[in-house]
Scaffold this motif. Structure first.
Motif, short mmCIF file in Angstrom:
data_model
loop_
_atom_site.label_atom_id
_atom_site.label_comp_id
_atom_site.label_asym_id
_atom_site.label_seq_id
_atom_site.Cartn_x
_atom_site.Cartn_y
_atom_site.Cartn_z
N TYR A 1 -8.16 -6.79 0.69
CA TYR A 1 -8.06 -5.35 0.90
C TYR A 1 -9.46 -4.81 1.16
CZ TYR A 1 -6.09 -0.69 0.62
OH TYR A 1 -5.67 0.57 0.93
N ALA B 1 -2.09 -4.93 -0.02
CA ALA B 1 -2.87 -4.75 1.12
C ALA B 1 -2.34 -4.00 2.25
CB ALA B 1 -3.21 -6.05 1.65
N VAL C 1 -6.27 -3.96 3.05
CA VAL C 1 -6.60 -5.16 2.37
C VAL C 1 -8.03 -5.58 2.46
CG1 VAL C 1 -5.84 -7.44 2.04
CG2 VAL C 1 -4.49 -5.81 3.29
N TYR D 1 -4.17 -0.81 -6.72
CA TYR D 1 -3.74 0.14 -5.70
C TYR D 1 -3.40 1.47 -6.35
CZ TYR D 1 -1.54 1.70 -1.42
OH TYR D 1 -1.22 2.38 -0.28
N LEU E 1 0.87 -0.96 0.00
CA LEU E 1 0.00 0.00 0.00
C LEU E 1 0.93 1.03 0.00
CD1 LEU E 1 -1.65 -1.68 2.34
CD2 LEU E 1 -2.06 -1.72 0.30
N PHE F 1 -5.73 -3.68 5.02
CA PHE F 1 -5.57 -4.99 4.42
C PHE F 1 -5.57 -6.10 5.46
CE2 PHE F 1 -1.42 -3.88 5.79
CZ PHE F 1 -0.92 -5.07 6.28
N HIS G 1 -1.72 -1.91 7.68
CA HIS G 1 -1.24 -1.28 6.45
C HIS G 1 0.26 -1.10 6.52
CE1 HIS G 1 -1.86 1.04 2.78
NE2 HIS G 1 -3.15 0.81 2.91
#
Length: 413
Positions: A337, A16, A31, A211, A4, A342, A350
């Motif tokens: 996610y 995630a 996530v 993402y 992330l 996540f 995260h």
């Protein structure tokens, strides 16, 4: 999630939640929980008790050795590691240096940039507004922000869950050149959106997981519009203060409180390693600009994973928290996610990555265990972010049934 992640041009997303910014890494990713993942108040089952080993002297030595091994392999200058459990002990230790020039040792009281972990705060702010009845997760972004491609179809839920189909502004070549040619320059949210919106959408809303930092810039604007406050102020007043996070902040410009660690990146115009402590993280804004310390992230790990404040009050209502933790799984094995958070093999939280800094903040509900890792480089080792390498190595020791094994993912086509 690139983590992330907010990494600059590296299109890697560390699946995630743990947050990295894939563009100049501001980020961290949340996530979507797989079918076996945690929903509010329902921890995932563990094959062996609560899934966490006691932090005996032998286990502590194993963690020491694993951290030093990853540091040597990935050439990490310094790292802070914290592990906390209710009844099996705690482990807090610093390794290496905070400043390569002076040799200042790393220490747990230092401030570091947390990149994409900022996403967990921005989405929490959004969910507070949901609880207040000011917005709905299935509202379209076009209701709040004009000019968004597919804005009449993309929902706030899809933005928070990384399923909007929008282009990630931090992967735009023009953005990369603008940032690396003048790392101290400020960016406005609209400038960041402009880098994204000049590209075609990647897929119809809701069809894929991708993402994307653009999503969080839009959500930050929604929070500002519907709260009537600047994002930094709203996060401070409604999240940081109630949670007692006195050493966490959303900085103005390049402000970096002392004492802080220096940060080292190769995401530069020259490709050479540079110190990024003076870089302006406004380019990451709602996706990755925040700063914190180890002990604050310890508190935040449980708060964001449960929706509950340290004093027992709820920061996010149980029904809304359940929505946060329940979404379709990602294509990444063992990883889901949710809404800005996540679940990787049962660990919820995260990661974050910004040029020069990475972090990982995760919570294992079955054991009420917390792991936080903060380091002062984002330079990849064999296409893996060092924060993920630390997470993998440490959880193999302390929670072998729940290994944080988040693989780097290619950018969406």
């Amino acid at each position: 999630m690139t983590h992330l992640c907010t990494r600059l041009r590296r299109g890697v997303v560390v699946a995630a939640a743990v947050g990295a910014l894939v563009v100049p890494a501001a980020g961290g990713a949340a996530v979507a929980l797989p079918s076996s993942a945690v929903t509010a108040g329902q921890p995932s089952p563990s094959p062996s008790g609560d899934g966490v080993r006691a932090l005996t002297p032998d286990v502590r030595r194993q963690v020491d050795d694993a951290v030093r091994r990853v540091m040597d392999q990935a050439n990490v200058p310094g790292v802070n590691v914290g592990i906390w459990t209710p009844d099996k002990g705690e482990y807090v230790k610093s390794f290496g240096v905070a400043d390569k020039a002076t040799g200042q040792p790393m220490s747990s009281d230092l401030y570091l940039r947390i990149g994409s972990e900022t996403k967990t705060f921005t989405v929490t702010a959004l969910l507070e507004l949901v609880d207040q009845g000011k917005i709905g997760l299935d509202d379209t972004i076009g209701k709040y922000v004009d000019g968004v491609p597919n804005g009449d179809r993309i929902t706030l839920r899809q933005l928070a869950g990384m399923r909007s189909g929008l282009f990630n502004y931090s992967q735009d070549e023009g953005f990369f050149k603008a940032l690396t040619s003048d790392p101290q320059r400020p960016f406005t949210p609209q400038e960041l959106l402009d880098y994204s919106f000049k590209h075609p959408v990647l897929f119809p809303p809701g069809k894929k997981f991708f993402y994307c930092n653009t999503n969080l810039i839009l959500l930050g604007l929604v929070v500002e519009k519907m709260s009537g406050q600047p994002l930094a102020d709203y996060i401070h007043d409604t999240i940081l203060q109630p949670a007692g996070l006195d050493h966490t902040l959303f900085p103005h410009g390049a402000f970096f409180p002392d004492p802080h660690a220096q940060g080292y990146t190769d995401q530069t115009a020259s490709g050479k390693v540079e110190n990024t402590a003076s870089w302006n993280p406004s380019w990451a804004w709602a996706a990755g600009a925040m700063i914190s310390q180890l002990q604050d992230l310890r508190v935040w790990a449980r708060t964001v994973a449960t929706g509950q404040l340290p004093d027992g009050d709820r920061l996010i209502s149980a029904p809304t928290q359940k929505q946060r933790l329940t979404t379709p799984p990602t294509p990444i094995p063992g990883t889901g996610y949710g809404l800005g958070i996540f679940d990787v093999q049962g660990w919820i939280g995260h990661n974050g990555s910004l040029p020069g800094y990475e972090s990982l903040t995760i919570y294992l509900p079955s054991a009420q265990a917390t792991l936080v890792v903060m380091l002062n480089t984002d330079i990849n080792y064999k296409n893996s972010e060092p924060s993920t390498l630390f997470g993998d190595a440490i959880t193999k020791i302390i929670s072998p049934d729940h290994v944080f094994n988040l693989p780097a993912q290619p950018a969406a086509k």
